[in-house]
Design a protein around this motif. Structure first.
Motif, mmCIF file in Angstrom:
data_model
loop_
_atom_site.group_PDB
_atom_site.id
_atom_site.type_symbol
_atom_site.label_atom_id
_atom_site.label_comp_id
_atom_site.label_asym_id
_atom_site.label_seq_id
_atom_site.Cartn_x
_atom_site.Cartn_y
_atom_site.Cartn_z
ATOM 1 N N GLY A 124 0.821 -1.202 0.000
ATOM 2 C CA GLY A 124 0.000 0.000 0.000
ATOM 3 C C GLY A 124 0.854 1.251 0.000
ATOM 4 O O GLY A 124 1.755 1.387 0.831
ATOM 5 N N LEU A 125 0.598 2.154 -0.948
ATOM 6 C CA LEU A 125 1.275 3.446 -0.987
ATOM 7 C C LEU A 125 0.342 4.543 -0.484
ATOM 8 O O LEU A 125 -0.808 4.649 -0.935
ATOM 9 N N HIS A 126 0.819 5.305 0.460
ATOM 10 C CA HIS A 126 0.203 6.527 0.953
ATOM 11 C C HIS A 126 -1.290 6.400 1.286
ATOM 12 O O HIS A 126 -1.626 5.996 2.396
ATOM 13 N N ALA A 127 -2.186 6.705 0.346
ATOM 14 C CA ALA A 127 -3.621 6.742 0.635
ATOM 15 C C ALA A 127 -4.303 5.375 0.539
ATOM 16 O O ALA A 127 -5.528 5.296 0.572
ATOM 17 N N ALA A 128 -3.522 4.312 0.460
ATOM 18 C CA ALA A 128 -4.117 2.969 0.383
ATOM 19 C C ALA A 128 -4.864 2.600 1.652
ATOM 20 O O ALA A 128 -5.689 1.683 1.636
ATOM 21 N N LEU A 129 -4.592 3.301 2.762
ATOM 22 C CA LEU A 129 -5.309 3.035 4.012
ATOM 23 C C LEU A 129 -6.275 4.168 4.350
ATOM 24 O O LEU A 129 -6.522 4.458 5.522
ATOM 25 N N VAL A 130 -6.834 4.773 3.331
ATOM 26 C CA VAL A 130 -7.799 5.864 3.519
ATOM 27 C C VAL A 130 -9.214 5.353 3.238
ATOM 28 O O VAL A 130 -9.511 4.850 2.150
ATOM 29 N N HIS A 131 -10.076 5.450 4.252
ATOM 30 C CA HIS A 131 -11.497 5.073 4.150
ATOM 31 C C HIS A 131 -11.686 3.633 3.662
ATOM 32 O O HIS A 131 -12.410 3.377 2.708
ATOM 33 N N GLN A 132 -11.042 2.720 4.356
ATOM 34 C CA GLN A 132 -11.157 1.291 4.008
ATOM 35 C C GLN A 132 -11.925 0.515 5.070
ATOM 36 O O GLN A 132 -11.957 -0.718 5.027
#
Length: 274
Positions: A124-132
Motif C-alpha cells: 500500500g502506498l500513501h492513501a491505500a489506508l484511507v477510508h477502508q
C-alpha cells in the motif's frame, strides 16, 4: 484482381480484429514466466484521486523495468478475479482508497482468497489506508485508517532499531530528514500482533495537521507516529505499507525509491538487492 483484392480485405480485417483484441486484453497480462516477479498495480480511487496517480503508475512500470519485474496497471475490478490474480506475486495499491465503493464483493473476496493462498503480497502506498473500514479485511490487514494529514513538509524520520535489518530500511541512518505528505492514522499499529514498524516520523519537527483538517476532527498521533510497517497475518501472505507515495517528489529520492522497491520484493518473498 478480384481475388487479390479479396485477400487484402481479409488481411486488413484480421489486422484490425487482432489489434482490437490486444487493446481489449492489455490489462490482462500473460502468465508469469521463469519466476520473474509480477506486480499488479491497482490505482482506482473513490474518496480522493491524487493528481500524481498516473505519474506514479509510470514510475512503478519503470521501476520494474529497471529492476527485473513486470508491473501491469489497472483500474478495472475485473482484473481482480482469480484467473487474473493468480498470475501475480504482488497487488500494489497506488493511492487506491475507499475501495468498497468501486470493487464489488466478489472481487474483494477474490483478493482475500488470493492473499491467503501463500507467498502473495499486498503493498500500500500513501492513501491505500484511507477510508477502508467498509472492507474489514483490508482495514485489519493495514491495521488502521485515515484521520488527517499534513502539508508537504520536511520532517525527521527514525528507523525502528528492531527493524534496521529489514531490506526496506537497511543501510539507512538511524534518523534522517526528508520531505513528504504525512498521514495521521486513527490507530497506532505499534505492538499489534504480526506487525513490525519500520519507520516513524517526529511530529515535533513539522506541523502534523494541515489547516483543512484542523476544523474537521484532525488529530496528530503524538510521540509514536509510524509511517512504514509490515504485517504478516497468521493466515498467510505479506503486507507492506508506506506513507510515501503522495506524489513523485518523495518517490524520486534515492532512499524512497529503494524503500519502495525493497518493500515490493519483500512482499513477494523475493531476495533483496545486494
Amino acid at each position: 484482381m478480384k481475388r487479390h483484392t479479396r485477400f487484402l480485405l481479409v488481411l486488413l480485417f484480421l489486422a484490425v480484429h487482432g489489434s482490437m483484441a490486444l487493446a481489449h486484453d492489455v490489462a490482462v497480462p500473460a502468465a508469469a514466466d521463469g519466476g520473474r516477479m509480477k506486480v499488479l498495480v491497482f490505482s482506482g480511487a473513490a474518496y480522493y484521486r491524487h493528481p500524481d496517480i498516473p505519474g506514479i503508475n509510470r514510475w512503478l512500470v519503470l521501476l520494474g523495468h529497471e529492476n527485473g519485474f513486470d508491473a501491469d496497471i489497472t483500474e478495472s475490478p475485473k482484473d481482480l478475479m482469480p484467473q487474473v490474480l493468480a498470475k501475480y506475486d504482488v497487488l500494489l495499491l497506488n493511492n487506491a482508497n475507499e475501495l468498497d465503493k468501486i470493487i464489488p464483493e466478489a472481487q474483494r473476496q477474490s483478493v482475500e482468497a488470493w492473499f491467503a493462498s501463500g507467498r502473495k503480497g499486498v503493498v500500500g502506498l500513501h492513501a491505500a489506508l484511507v477510508h477502508q473500514t467498509n472492507w474489514p479485511w483490508l482495514n485489519q490487514l493495514g491495521g488502521c485508517d485515515f484521520n488527517s494529514d499534513s502539508d508537504f513538509s520536511k520532517a525527521k524520520v527514525t528507523v525502528d532499531p528492531a527493524a534496521k535489518e529489514h531490506p526496506a530500511v537497511k543501510g539507512q541512518p538511524a534518523e534522517f530528514w526528508i520531505e513528504a505528505d504525512w498521514t495521521n492514522h486513527d490507530r497506532c499499529v505499534t505492538g499489534l500482533p504480526g506487525f513490525q514498524v519500520l519507520l516513524r516520523v517526529d511530529e515535533s519537527t513539522y506541523t502534523p495537521v494541515r489547516d483543512y483538517f484542523k476544523t474537521r476532527g484532525g488529530r496528530p498521533m503524538g510521540a509514536d507516529h509510524p509511517i512504514a510497517w509490515t504485517h504478516e497475518p497468521a493466515g498467510g501472505g505479506r503486507f507492506f505499507y508506506t506513507e510515501f507515495g503522495h506524489d513523485l517528489r518523495s518517490l524520486s529520492t534515492p532512499f524512497v525509491r529503494r524503500h519502495v522497491l525493497e518493500g515490493i520484493r519483500w512482499a513477494a518473498a523475493k531476495k533483496a538487492a545486494k
